[in-house]
Design an enzyme around this catalytic site. Structure first.
Site, short mmCIF file in Angstrom:
data_model
loop_
_atom_site.label_atom_id
_atom_site.label_comp_id
_atom_site.label_asym_id
_atom_site.label_seq_id
_atom_site.Cartn_x
_atom_site.Cartn_y
_atom_site.Cartn_z
N ASP A 1 22.93 -8.71 -46.81
CA ASP A 1 23.84 -7.58 -46.66
C ASP A 1 23.99 -6.88 -48.01
OD1 ASP A 1 26.37 -6.88 -44.46
OD2 ASP A 1 26.45 -6.05 -46.49
N ILE A 2 23.92 -5.57 -47.97
CA ILE A 2 23.94 -4.79 -49.23
C ILE A 2 25.32 -4.83 -49.90
CG2 ILE A 2 24.61 -2.52 -48.31
CD1 ILE A 2 22.25 -1.35 -49.92
N ASN B 1 30.36 -7.72 -34.84
CA ASN B 1 31.24 -6.62 -34.45
C ASN B 1 30.50 -5.80 -33.41
OD1 ASN B 1 33.18 -7.38 -36.42
ND2 ASN B 1 32.02 -6.31 -37.99
N GLN C 1 32.35 -2.06 -35.47
CA GLN C 1 30.90 -1.95 -35.70
C GLN C 1 30.59 -0.62 -36.38
OE1 GLN C 1 28.52 -2.22 -32.14
NE2 GLN C 1 26.60 -2.48 -33.26
N HIS D 1 23.87 -6.86 -34.81
CA HIS D 1 23.65 -7.68 -36.01
C HIS D 1 24.70 -8.76 -36.11
CE1 HIS D 1 26.09 -4.16 -37.13
NE2 HIS D 1 26.68 -4.93 -38.02
N PHE D 2 24.21 -9.97 -36.37
CA PHE D 2 25.09 -11.10 -36.65
C PHE D 2 25.27 -11.18 -38.16
CE2 PHE D 2 25.63 -13.43 -32.68
CZ PHE D 2 24.66 -12.86 -31.89
N HIS D 3 26.53 -11.28 -38.57
CA HIS D 3 26.82 -11.57 -39.98
C HIS D 3 26.90 -13.09 -40.14
CE1 HIS D 3 28.51 -7.47 -41.06
NE2 HIS D 3 28.70 -7.43 -39.75
P1 5GP Z 1 29.30 -3.78 -39.21
O1 5GP Z 1 30.58 -3.24 -39.73
O2 5GP Z 1 28.52 -2.77 -38.42
O3 5GP Z 1 29.47 -5.08 -38.46
O4 5GP Z 1 28.46 -4.18 -40.49
C1 5GP Z 1 27.47 -3.40 -41.04
C2 5GP Z 1 26.98 -4.16 -42.25
O5 5GP Z 1 25.77 -3.57 -42.68
C3 5GP Z 1 27.95 -4.09 -43.44
O6 5GP Z 1 28.28 -5.42 -43.84
C4 5GP Z 1 27.16 -3.34 -44.51
O7 5GP Z 1 27.41 -3.81 -45.79
C5 5GP Z 1 25.73 -3.55 -44.08
N1 5GP Z 1 24.83 -2.46 -44.44
C6 5GP Z 1 25.04 -1.15 -44.22
N2 5GP Z 1 23.98 -0.42 -44.65
C7 5GP Z 1 23.10 -1.32 -45.16
C8 5GP Z 1 21.81 -1.16 -45.77
O8 5GP Z 1 21.26 -0.07 -45.92
N3 5GP Z 1 21.18 -2.30 -46.16
C9 5GP Z 1 21.74 -3.53 -45.99
N4 5GP Z 1 21.04 -4.58 -46.43
N5 5GP Z 1 22.96 -3.71 -45.43
C10 5GP Z 1 23.63 -2.61 -45.01
#
Ligand code: 5GP
Length: 140
Positions: free
Chosen positions: A30-31, A86, A93, A99-101
């Protein structure tokens, strides 16, 4: 359906620190990690909701999640994990690709800065709970 950031990562059009991939699954760092070792595990199949994911992609993810957790534990020394998905805007989300964290937890760091848990359990009537359970079961 327009490409999400994650579709572009799958295609190699955007960079990512990849930790695992096979025919159906990709895992990468995760970035903006909530904790050291925060990894995202995604199906290569497009789609925003887990509810719409094919059985094959779901099985492929299920097969590798424990292996990736073990690798994170060995690499970071974390003690525990939150595995979080999420699903949908109201669930927070941001990227509309399943995506699974995998969010490592460190016993010596307490709750940590990145992820705080705020459960507010309700207390439904037992019969209402049973009826809803039966209703869901009938849909399977
Ligand atoms: P969500 O809120 O949709 O569950 O989580 C999205 C996740 O994607 C966040 O934790 C965010 O840091 C990560 N993310 C968003 N853009 C990028 C990207 O370009 N590269 C990577 N590696 N992670 C990303």
């Amino acid at each position: 359906m327009s490409d999400t950031i994650f579709t572009k990562i799958i295609k190699g059009e955007l960079p990512a620190h990849r930790v695992y991939q096979d025919d159906r699954v990709l895992a990468f760092m995760d970035i903006n990690p909530l904790a050291e070792g925060h990894v995202l595990v995604i199906p290569k199949e497009p789609g925003a909701s887990l509810a719409d994911l094919s059985d094959d992609s779901a099985a492929a993810i299920g097969r590798v999640l424990p292996r990736i957790c073990r690798a994170i534990r060995k690499a970071t020394g974390c003690t525990d994990f939150n595995v979080l998905l999420n699903d949908g805007e109201s669930a927070g989300q941001a990227v509309m690709h399943v995506h699974f964290h995998i969010i490592p937890r460190y016993a010596d760091k307490g709750e940590g800065a990145g992820l705080t848990k705020s459960w507010k359990p309700t207390k439904p009537d037992s019969e209402a709970l049973a009826e809803l359970g039966r209703k869901i079961a009938r849909q399977l």
